[in-house]
Design a protein around this motif. Structure first.
Motif, PDB file in Angstrom:
ATOM      1  N   GLY A  72      -8.158  -7.475  -3.074  1.00 19.09           N
ATOM      2  CA  GLY A  72      -7.069  -7.035  -2.235  1.00 19.09           C
ATOM      3  C   GLY A  72      -5.753  -7.695  -2.605  1.00 19.09           C
ATOM      4  N   ILE A  73      -5.815  -8.999  -2.910  1.00 23.56           N
ATOM      5  CA  ILE A  73      -4.598  -9.725  -3.302  1.00 23.56           C
ATOM      6  C   ILE A  73      -4.020  -9.125  -4.582  1.00 23.56           C
ATOM      7  CG2 ILE A  73      -3.775 -11.948  -4.181  1.00 23.56           C
ATOM      8  CD1 ILE A  73      -4.197 -11.910  -1.164  1.00 23.56           C
ATOM      9  N   CYS A  74      -4.894  -8.795  -5.526  1.00 22.83           N
ATOM     10  CA  CYS A  74      -4.429  -8.203  -6.790  1.00 22.83           C
ATOM     11  C   CYS A  74      -3.786  -6.836  -6.567  1.00 22.83           C
ATOM     12  CB  CYS A  74      -5.581  -8.091  -7.779  1.00 22.83           C
ATOM     13  SG  CYS A  74      -6.194  -9.684  -8.337  1.00 22.83           S
ATOM     14  N   VAL A  75      -4.401  -6.028  -5.724  1.00 21.24           N
ATOM     15  CA  VAL A  75      -3.847  -4.697  -5.425  1.00 21.24           C
ATOM     16  C   VAL A  75      -2.463  -4.845  -4.802  1.00 21.24           C
ATOM     17  CG1 VAL A  75      -4.103  -2.641  -3.986  1.00 21.24           C
ATOM     18  CG2 VAL A  75      -6.068  -3.540  -5.240  1.00 21.24           C
ATOM     19  N   LEU A  76      -2.341  -5.739  -3.816  1.00 23.29           N
ATOM     20  CA  LEU A  76      -1.040  -5.932  -3.174  1.00 23.29           C
ATOM     21  C   LEU A  76      -0.003  -6.471  -4.150  1.00 23.29           C
ATOM     22  CD1 LEU A  76      -2.087  -7.344   0.316  1.00 23.29           C
ATOM     23  CD2 LEU A  76      -1.316  -5.034  -0.260  1.00 23.29           C
ATOM     24  N   GLY A  77      -0.424  -7.371  -5.044  1.00 22.38           N
ATOM     25  CA  GLY A  77       0.499  -7.894  -6.051  1.00 22.38           C
ATOM     26  C   GLY A  77       1.002  -6.807  -6.984  1.00 22.38           C
ATOM     27  N   VAL A  78       0.099  -5.946  -7.420  1.00 18.85           N
ATOM     28  CA  VAL A  78       0.481  -4.855  -8.331  1.00 18.85           C
ATOM     29  C   VAL A  78       1.364  -3.842  -7.611  1.00 18.85           C
ATOM     30  CG1 VAL A  78      -0.401  -2.902  -9.684  1.00 18.85           C
ATOM     31  CG2 VAL A  78      -1.489  -5.149  -9.877  1.00 18.85           C
ATOM     32  N   VAL A  79       0.976  -3.454  -6.411  1.00 16.14           N
ATOM     33  CA  VAL A  79       1.771  -2.482  -5.648  1.00 16.14           C
ATOM     34  C   VAL A  79       3.187  -3.011  -5.422  1.00 16.14           C
ATOM     35  CG1 VAL A  79       2.024  -1.446  -3.347  1.00 16.14           C
ATOM     36  CG2 VAL A  79      -0.143  -1.292  -4.542  1.00 16.14           C
ATOM     37  N   THR A  80       3.295  -4.281  -5.067  1.00 15.77           N
ATOM     38  CA  THR A  80       4.618  -4.870  -4.828  1.00 15.77           C
ATOM     39  C   THR A  80       5.455  -4.885  -6.095  1.00 15.77           C
ATOM     40  OG1 THR A  80       3.641  -6.285  -3.134  1.00 15.77           O
ATOM     41  CG2 THR A  80       5.819  -6.892  -3.926  1.00 15.77           C
ATOM     42  N   ALA A  81       4.829  -5.274  -7.198  1.00 21.11           N
ATOM     43  CA  ALA A  81       5.572  -5.443  -8.445  1.00 21.11           C
ATOM     44  C   ALA A  81       5.992  -4.129  -9.091  1.00 21.11           C
ATOM     45  CB  ALA A  81       4.727  -6.257  -9.429  1.00 21.11           C
ATOM     46  N   VAL A  82       5.124  -3.141  -9.088  1.00 25.18           N
ATOM     47  CA  VAL A  82       5.429  -1.921  -9.849  1.00 25.18           C
ATOM     48  C   VAL A  82       5.528  -0.657  -9.003  1.00 25.18           C
ATOM     49  CG1 VAL A  82       4.402  -2.873 -11.956  1.00 25.18           C
ATOM     50  CG2 VAL A  82       3.009  -1.440 -10.459  1.00 25.18           C
ATOM     51  N   GLY A  83       5.294  -0.764  -7.702  1.00 25.18           N
ATOM     52  CA  GLY A  83       5.304   0.420  -6.843  1.00 25.18           C
ATOM     53  C   GLY A  83       6.633   1.150  -6.810  1.00 25.18           C
ATOM     54  N   GLY A  84       7.731   0.416  -6.712  1.00 26.56           N
ATOM     55  CA  GLY A  84       9.048   1.053  -6.667  1.00 26.56           C
ATOM     56  C   GLY A  84       9.378   1.762  -7.972  1.00 26.56           C
ATOM     57  N   GLY A  85       9.095   1.104  -9.088  1.00 29.99           N
ATOM     58  CA  GLY A  85       9.367   1.711 -10.398  1.00 29.99           C
ATOM     59  C   GLY A  85       8.490   2.913 -10.673  1.00 29.99           C
ATOM     60  N   MET A  86       7.233   2.835 -10.242  1.00 35.64           N
ATOM     61  CA  MET A  86       6.338   3.985 -10.446  1.00 35.64           C
ATOM     62  C   MET A  86       6.789   5.176  -9.607  1.00 35.64           C
ATOM     63  SD  MET A  86       2.575   2.254 -10.776  1.00 35.64           S
ATOM     64  CE  MET A  86       1.748   3.742 -11.278  1.00 35.64           C
ATOM     65  N   THR A  87       7.195   4.918  -8.378  1.00 36.80           N
ATOM     66  CA  THR A  87       7.690   5.996  -7.518  1.00 36.80           C
ATOM     67  C   THR A  87       8.944   6.616  -8.126  1.00 36.80           C
ATOM     68  OG1 THR A  87       6.794   4.821  -5.595  1.00 36.80           O
ATOM     69  CG2 THR A  87       8.392   6.577  -5.164  1.00 36.80           C
ATOM     70  N   ARG A  88       9.839   5.759  -8.612  1.00 37.70           N
ATOM     71  CA  ARG A  88      11.060   6.250  -9.278  1.00 37.70           C
ATOM     72  C   ARG A  88      10.710   7.149 -10.442  1.00 37.70           C
ATOM     73  NH1 ARG A  88      12.773   1.766 -12.409  1.00 37.70           N
ATOM     74  NH2 ARG A  88      11.216   2.627 -13.809  1.00 37.70           N
TER      75      ARG A  88
END
Length: 176
Positions: free
Chosen positions: A1-17
């Motif tokens: 779960g920690i890894c998923v949250l870390g990845v989502v936080t780090a790359v989620g905005g750029g992936m959505t863009r």
């Protein structure tokens, strides 16, 4: 779960863009972004698990200030890079899109993280966060014709200064 949250936080905005711009998300093209996110999330988790009282006292105060500074710089950098990505992908004259994806790149990962944790997204709290990103994206976009480097630096700097001033001086938006 920690890894998923870390990845989502780090790359989620750029992936959505990137999805909005109709391109393959950068994090999928260059998995090093995901790898660094996972490694960082695990390192912090393990460090805090081993030494649970690590963030108490003076070290905790330093940690909070360091996190504010790093978060503010990251917000500024990602906001400006979001504007640049929109311009590089063929939308140099679409002001609304550039400012929107600049802000989305900066704040999107944190919003997705908060939603995954079933928490109210940080940008909807009293802190000035998304507004600082919007101002930085607008400055970057408006100065682009003067020079890319100046625009990127100015957009980043404005975002960082507004975010830090909001934290230091306890600025907040009015509540309904």
């Amino acid at each position: 779960g920690i890894c998923v949250l870390g990845v989502v936080t780090a790359v989620g905005g750029g992936m959505t863009r990137d999805v909005i711009l109709g391109k393959l998300p950068s994090a999928l093209e260059k998995p090093v972004y995901v790898g660094v996110s996972v490694a960082t999330a695990l390192a912090i988790f393990i460090l805090l698990y081993i030494k649970q009282d690590l963030l108490s006292g003076r070290l905790g105060t330093f940690y909070d200030k360091a996190m504010l500074g790093m978060d503010s710089v990251g917000l500024g950098i990602f906001t400006s890079l979001g504007v640049m990505s929109g311009i590089d992908n063929g939308y140099p004259d679409n002001t609304f899109l550039l400012v929107f994806i600049g802000m989305l790149t900066g704040v999107g990962g944190g919003v997705l993280r908060d939603l995954c944790c079933m928490e109210r997204p940080y940008i909807f709290t009293k802190h000035i966060y998304a507004c600082a990103s919007l101002a930085g994206a607008a400055a970057c976009m408006l100065l682009w014709s003067v020079g890319e480097n100046l625009a990127l630096l100015a957009g980043c700097a404005l975002t960082v200064v507004l975010r830090l001033c909001a934290a230091v001086f306890r600025w907040s938006l009015p509540k309904a």
